[in-house]
Design an enzyme around this catalytic site. Structure first.
Site, PDB file in Angstrom:
ATOM      1  N   LYS A 150       0.827  -1.200   0.000  1.00  0.00           N
ATOM      2  CA  LYS A 150       0.000   0.000   0.000  1.00  0.00           C
ATOM      3  C   LYS A 150       0.865   1.256   0.000  1.00  0.00           C
ATOM      4  CE  LYS A 150      -3.806  -1.952   2.733  1.00  0.00           C
ATOM      5  NZ  LYS A 150      -4.897  -1.721   1.776  1.00  0.00           N
ATOM      6  N   ARG A 163     -10.434 -11.401   1.282  1.00  0.00           N
ATOM      7  CA  ARG A 163     -11.307 -12.424   0.698  1.00  0.00           C
ATOM      8  C   ARG A 163     -10.662 -13.807   0.758  1.00  0.00           C
ATOM      9  NH1 ARG A 163     -11.526  -9.109  -4.748  1.00  0.00           N
ATOM     10  NH2 ARG A 163     -11.163  -7.512  -3.163  1.00  0.00           N
TER      11      ARG A 163
END
Length: 481
Positions: free
Chosen positions: A247, A321
């Site tokens: 990130k 996920r």
């Protein structure tokens, strides 16, 4: 949490008094002049302070006063306006129904929450005690016990979300969950060795680059019926660097809150235990730290999940996920639930769609979705239904594995700038619910309050804990009654 006492009249002469009034209700005679001067009508959010007659008294607007949430917000406004240095607040709920009186106290407790654990200097004093003034304490007490359980669950979630990642590793999170056994929950912790033996390939891959290995926690509440449990599944990424797909530095400090889904599930389980819910329930918390290291998983890798399905990784920053895939399959096959609800700070796309106002709701069961939406409205944690279309699943087709984790960058319209990633993530997760009635709450954007409101200060919101508790009360307890 504030210490709450129910009395027929105020006991502490130094307490700040607060009188909540619904719109159109007449203030008592000694306060009418102050109300008229401030044009107080009882509208939600209105607060008028009067020093005459003593003691200091707040008139607080409760809006329509038609729902418990109206009174919760009024109680919260009273706590917010009590002022620094106020230790005791006396809420005058005389004349109100027992449920409304309990809601006032609940709102005050939610708004009074602070996270001061790591401060060593300049700690400002806050509210410590609440006197709830009611006509018949015995009548209000059961309502307050029910409301207090939900508040304590929410505040547990807030405490967990507020903790920095160096104090809340996956192992430390699991250790805190073991403490919930004192409230009657059965707690099982699966460490990295057991996860490997069982085949949690996705969860282990996500946590593989960290010095703090992943864990899975299973919380169980037996209830009093023989029904199958409703199961909550929580994403518990205690810190998310993005892994190899790292990130940007700006704002990364907020990634300590990437375990807010697991925190909400834990808070809901505490609430059910504290109020002795008759409905059986369980929570599966997938805990990992998505870090960068020599053993990090990479874009292009193929992972074998607990279900046996293989997943092609395209982005290591879409790790939530993956851990949920293993946790969902475990919940569906080991716990044999009647319904599954997963909660996760999953995608930036849902923030683009819904901002910081609502969580995204995806579901395979219309009744479950409707009850989740109703529960969210009731407790002030609103959701919005989102689609999972056939095309969303088609976008996850892989050339080398059973499915891709997400759509590739650059695909979609306008060079991929507007990929429906929240819908892709939901389509991916649906594969692992194994046909059980399932709903997914994407709480990215609402796990933190961007500014203070009637029910909380800026920071951790605990979003989801009270929603799930209300869901059980509305759908699964009534079904058993």
């Amino acid at each position: 949490m504030l210490k709450v006492r129910l009395h027929r009249e105020a006991r502490d002469p130094g307490a700040v008094r607060a009188l909540p009034l619904a719109e159109g209700a007449a203030p008592p005679a000694p306060l009418r002049a102050a109300a008229a001067a401030a044009r107080f009508t009882g509208k939600a959010g209105q607060v008028v302070e009067s020093l005459v007659p003593a003691p200091r008294t707040l008139l607080v607007g409760a809006g329509p006063g038609a729902a418990p949430l109206d009174w919760e917000r009024a109680g919260g406004e009273a706590a917010a306006h009590a002022g620094e240095g106020t230790r005791v607040l006396a809420l005058d709920a005389r004349g109100l129904p027992p449920g409304a009186a309990a809601a006032l106290a609940a709102g005050a407790c939610l708004r009074a929450w602070r996270f001061e654990r790591h401060r060593t200097r300049d700690v400002k004093p806050g509210l410590e005690r609440l006197e709830l003034i009611v006509d018949r304490p015995r009548d209000v007490a059961p309502f307050w016990q029910r409301a207090a359980a939900a508040v304590r669950g929410c505040l547990l979630a807030r405490d967990l979300v507020a903790e920095p990642a160096n104090r809340l590793s996956p192992a430390a999170f699991a250790e805190r969950m073991e403490g919930l056994a004192a409230h009657g929950l059965a707690v099982e912790v699966l460490g990295p060795k057991r996860l490997a033996r069982l085949g949690f390939g996705a969860l282990l891959a996500v946590g593989g680059g960290s010095a703090n290995p992943p864990h899975l926690v299973v919380l169980r509440w037996k209830g009093t019926t023989g029904a199958a449990p409703v199961v909550f599944v929580g994403k518990g990424i205690t810190f998310d660097t993005g892994g190899v797909s790292i990130k940007p530095a700006a704002g990364m400090e907020e990634m300590r809150a990437d375990m807010a889904g697991a925190a909400a599930c834990a808070g809901a389980m505490l609430a059910l235990a504290l109020r002795g819910s008759p409905a059986p329930a369980a929570a599966v918390l997938a805990l990992a730290e998505n870090a960068v290291g020599a053993a990090s998983y990479r874009p292009g890798d193929v992972l074998r999940t607990l279900s046996g399905r293989t997943v092609e990784v395209l982005d290591t920053d879409a790790e939530g996920r993956l851990v949920l895939a293993d946790a969902l399959h475990y919940a569906a096959t080991r716990l044999r639930p009647r319904a599954i609800v997963d909660v996760a700070t999953l995608t930036g796309a849902i923030v683009t769609a819904l901002g910081h106002h609502r969580a995204g709701l995806f579901a395979t069961d219309a009744a479950l979705a409707a009850q989740l939406a109703a529960a969210g409205e009731a407790v002030g944690e609103p959701v919005w239904p989102m689609p999972i279309g056939e095309r969303h699943r088609e976008d996850l087709r892989s050339d080398i594995a059973d499915l891709r984790q997400c759509a590739p960058h650059g695909s979609g319209v306008w060079g991929g700038r507007f990929l429906p990633d929240a819908c892709h993530a939901a389509a991916f997760l649906r594969e692992f619910a194994e046909g059980v009635p399932w709903a997914h709450l994407d709480i990215a954007g609402v796990e933190l309050r961007r500014e203070a409101d009637a029910l909380g200060i800026k920071g951790a919101s605990g979003f989801g804990a009270r929603l799930l508790d209300a869901l059980v009360a509305m759908r699964f307890e009534e079904a058993e009654g």
